[in-house]
Scaffold this active site. Structure first.
Site, PDB file in Angstrom:
ATOM      1  N   LYS A   1      54.942  18.582  56.602  1.00  0.00           N
ATOM      2  CA  LYS A   1      55.117  19.380  55.378  1.00  0.00           C
ATOM      3  C   LYS A   1      55.720  20.737  55.715  1.00  0.00           C
ATOM      4  O   LYS A   1      56.641  21.209  55.041  1.00  0.00           O
ATOM      5  CB  LYS A   1      53.764  19.593  54.692  1.00  0.00           C
ATOM      6  CG  LYS A   1      53.179  18.355  54.055  1.00  0.00           C
ATOM      7  CD  LYS A   1      51.968  18.740  53.231  1.00  0.00           C
ATOM      8  CE  LYS A   1      51.154  17.544  52.812  1.00  0.00           C
ATOM      9  NZ  LYS A   1      49.851  17.907  52.301  1.00  0.00           N
TER      10      LYS A   1
ATOM     11  N   GLU B   1      43.264   8.797  59.175  1.00  0.00           N
ATOM     12  CA  GLU B   1      43.315  10.241  58.976  1.00  0.00           C
ATOM     13  C   GLU B   1      42.028  10.912  59.458  1.00  0.00           C
ATOM     14  O   GLU B   1      42.032  12.084  59.827  1.00  0.00           O
ATOM     15  CB  GLU B   1      43.531  10.535  57.483  1.00  0.00           C
ATOM     16  CG  GLU B   1      44.595  11.573  57.218  1.00  0.00           C
ATOM     17  CD  GLU B   1      44.962  11.693  55.748  1.00  0.00           C
ATOM     18  OE1 GLU B   1      46.154  11.517  55.439  1.00  0.00           O
ATOM     19  OE2 GLU B   1      44.077  11.944  54.914  1.00  0.00           O
TER      20      GLU B   1
ATOM     21  N   HIS C   1      51.038 -16.523  59.762  1.00  0.00           N
ATOM     22  CA  HIS C   1      52.376 -17.102  59.917  1.00  0.00           C
ATOM     23  C   HIS C   1      53.395 -16.049  60.345  1.00  0.00           C
ATOM     24  O   HIS C   1      54.590 -16.300  60.343  1.00  0.00           O
ATOM     25  CB  HIS C   1      52.803 -17.773  58.611  1.00  0.00           C
ATOM     26  CG  HIS C   1      51.896 -18.907  58.241  1.00  0.00           C
ATOM     27  ND1 HIS C   1      52.195 -20.223  58.474  1.00  0.00           N
ATOM     28  CD2 HIS C   1      50.650 -18.907  57.693  1.00  0.00           C
ATOM     29  CE1 HIS C   1      51.196 -20.995  58.074  1.00  0.00           C
ATOM     30  NE2 HIS C   1      50.236 -20.214  57.596  1.00  0.00           N
TER      31      HIS C   1
HETATM   32  O1  PA5 Z   1      43.011  12.570  52.387  1.00  0.00           O
HETATM   33  C1  PA5 Z   1      43.731  13.510  52.086  1.00  0.00           C
HETATM   34  O2  PA5 Z   1      43.290  14.663  52.002  1.00  0.00           O
HETATM   35  C2  PA5 Z   1      45.201  13.307  51.777  1.00  0.00           C
HETATM   36  O3  PA5 Z   1      45.619  12.013  51.941  1.00  0.00           O
HETATM   37  C3  PA5 Z   1      45.486  13.712  50.337  1.00  0.00           C
HETATM   38  O4  PA5 Z   1      44.721  12.902  49.478  1.00  0.00           O
HETATM   39  C4  PA5 Z   1      46.967  13.597  50.022  1.00  0.00           C
HETATM   40  O5  PA5 Z   1      47.714  14.333  50.923  1.00  0.00           O
HETATM   41  C5  PA5 Z   1      47.240  14.102  48.617  1.00  0.00           C
HETATM   42  O6  PA5 Z   1      46.777  15.412  48.474  1.00  0.00           O
HETATM   43  P1  PA5 Z   1      46.559  16.066  47.065  1.00  0.00           P
HETATM   44  O7  PA5 Z   1      45.504  15.316  46.346  1.00  0.00           O
HETATM   45  O8  PA5 Z   1      46.163  17.481  47.351  1.00  0.00           O
HETATM   46  O9  PA5 Z   1      47.884  15.987  46.350  1.00  0.00           O
END
Ligand code: PA5
Length: 433
Positions: free
Chosen positions: A424, A286, A307
């Site tokens: 989203k 990310e 394996h």
């Molecule tokens: O790293 C990030 O920002 C995302 O992976 C969030 O942690 C994830 O989308 C969950 O978001 P939130 O904590 O707002 O529910």
């Protein structure tokens, strides 16, 4: 600090190659420390270990003890992505996959990490007749997966113990000022733990996101912070020759850019690291995967996956390098015992006297030679000391520091995730029609 040793001998790079980046790293590091880099509004994670609020730590420990004393059997941790993976990673890292009941003070189960009806139904059924509490974790407070799960578990708890009592067993970990969850928690009177605004989800494991569930399950959260603090002293240095986290960042950058490798496979020889690898995949995927740049983070547990994926790594397309984690001291060690000659039907007596951990290490040595020397797959090796809370705190800081440097070397902002929003937006468009 507990030892974290990095070895580039089988990476095809020598230290001199890596150190040619010293000036560049120094500049990036200085800019980062003075908050002048792109995305610096999300650099809060880097000073977290040093800015820890002891009062908040004590509060989390006290609440955890209260739940344990009251005989709460299960904490349902509801969250996704950065609000989930670090918690599961840390718990398994320290306790192991099948913790002994004396070291695990409470069972944790995880929900809100998908929209699978089958999974959610089974988890609800699992806790139905047990004493459970809920920790809902969402920084934004609006993420659909945890919101759906929370609605269901909250209702179940309220039906079970009454709405008024339920509020003593629901904890919301969220942003201080914005989001539906923070408002809901205030209205319902839940205990709230705060995720600092300047800490992004995937960097939040050392905030109450990880720390409260860790305290509930029985980990020593002060030791986790102590490990993180010690690591931060070393891995915040702008001097590449003494900063192994930044050396790792540079090595992977060179392997990506000059050797044209597009995939990094993080490997561990310990199955209880599975979720640590998942946490790492999110952290790197990310943070780096944007502007059509970045390495694809992949993971494997060896020898298990030797394996299955072993064939590809050895002989398949030359698209990847491996970073391999091994542990010096196992949590528990077993010896291969000798059987009387006539009972040595499995023919394993040749191993008698050796420990299982020793055999795991021999498998590692053999594999690194097979992959790096014969298969020409570059290998970086990271040796960690043990499975302790301190080591977990330190290795988290190691990789967080590394990914920040790595992102800046790639000239991207490591702290946003614009790509995550696309699915989203599409989904909500349909749902709200
Ligand atoms: O790293 C990030 O920002 C995302 O992976 C969030 O942690 C994830 O989308 C969950 O978001 P939130 O904590 O707002 O529910």
């Amino acid at each position: 600090m507990k030892e974290i040793k990095i070895n580039f001998d089988k990476s095809g790079l020598n230290l001199k190659d890596i150190l040619t980046y010293s000036d560049k790293v120094e500049k990036i590091s200085d800019k980062m420390e003075s908050f002048e880099t792109e995305g610096s509004e999300f650099l809060g994670w880097k000073d977290l270990p040093n800015n820890i609020n002891n009062q908040e730590l004590n509060q989390m420990e006290e609440e955890a003890k209260r739940l344990q004393k009251e005989g709460i059997e299960i904490l349902v941790v509801i969250g996704i992505g950065g609000s989930y993976l670090g918690v599961k990673a840390g718990m398994d890292f320290v306790l192991g996959e099948y913790p002994d009941k004396n070291s695990q003070k409470m069972e944790l189960i995880f929900a809100g990490d998908s929209i699978s009806s089958t999974s959610l139904f089974q988890k609800l059924k699992y806790v139905e007749n047990k004493k459970f509490a809920i920790n809902v974790i969402s920084k934004s407070g609006t993420t659909l997966e945890p919101s759906i799960a929370f609605r269901m578990f909250k209702k179940m708890l309220e039906d079970k113990v009454g709405k008024n009592n339920a509020k003593d067993y629901i904890f919301a970990t969220t942003s201080y000022s914005k989001g539906i969850l923070t408002e809901l928690a205030d209205k319902e009177g839940y205990t709230k733990f705060i995720i600092p605004e300047d800490v992004g989800g995937r960097f939040s494991v050392l905030t109450p996101v990880g720390l409260f569930p860790f305290a509930c399950v029985g980990l020593n959260i002060k030791k986790i912070i102590a490990g993180a603090q010690k690591a931060n002293e070393i891995y915040s240095s702008n001097n590449l020759s003494i900063n192994d986290a930044y050396k790792y960042a540079v090595a992977r950058y060179i392997l990506h850019k000059t050797k044209k490798l597009g995939v990094e496979m993080l490997v561990s020889y310990e199955p209880n690291h599975r979720y640590f690898l998942e946490w790492w995949k999110q952290l790197f995927g990310e943070s780096e995967g944007k502007d059509e740049k970045g390495l694809l983070p992949h993971s494997a547990i060896f020898t298990t996956d030797l394996h299955s994926l072993g064939q590809f790594i050895q002989d398949g397309s030359k698209i990847l390098f491996e970073t391999v984690i091994t542990v010096k001291n196992p949590k528990n060690n077993l010896k291969i015992f000798e059987l009387p000659k006539e009972e040595d039907l499995d023919k394993l007596n040749y191993l008698s006297g050796r420990t299982v951990h020793e055999i795991n290490n021999i498998a590692f040595e053999a594999t690194i030679d097979a992959h790096a020397l014969i298969g020409k797959v570059p290998n970086i090796h990271i040796l960690i000391e043990d499975f302790s809370e301190e080591t977990f705190g330190s290795i988290v800081v190691f990789f967080e520091r590394a990914v920040a440097m790595s992102g800046y070397l790639l000239k991207i902002n490591p702290f946003n995730q614009p790509g995550v929003e696309v699915y989203k937006t599409n989904m909500f468009k349909t749902l709200k029609k």
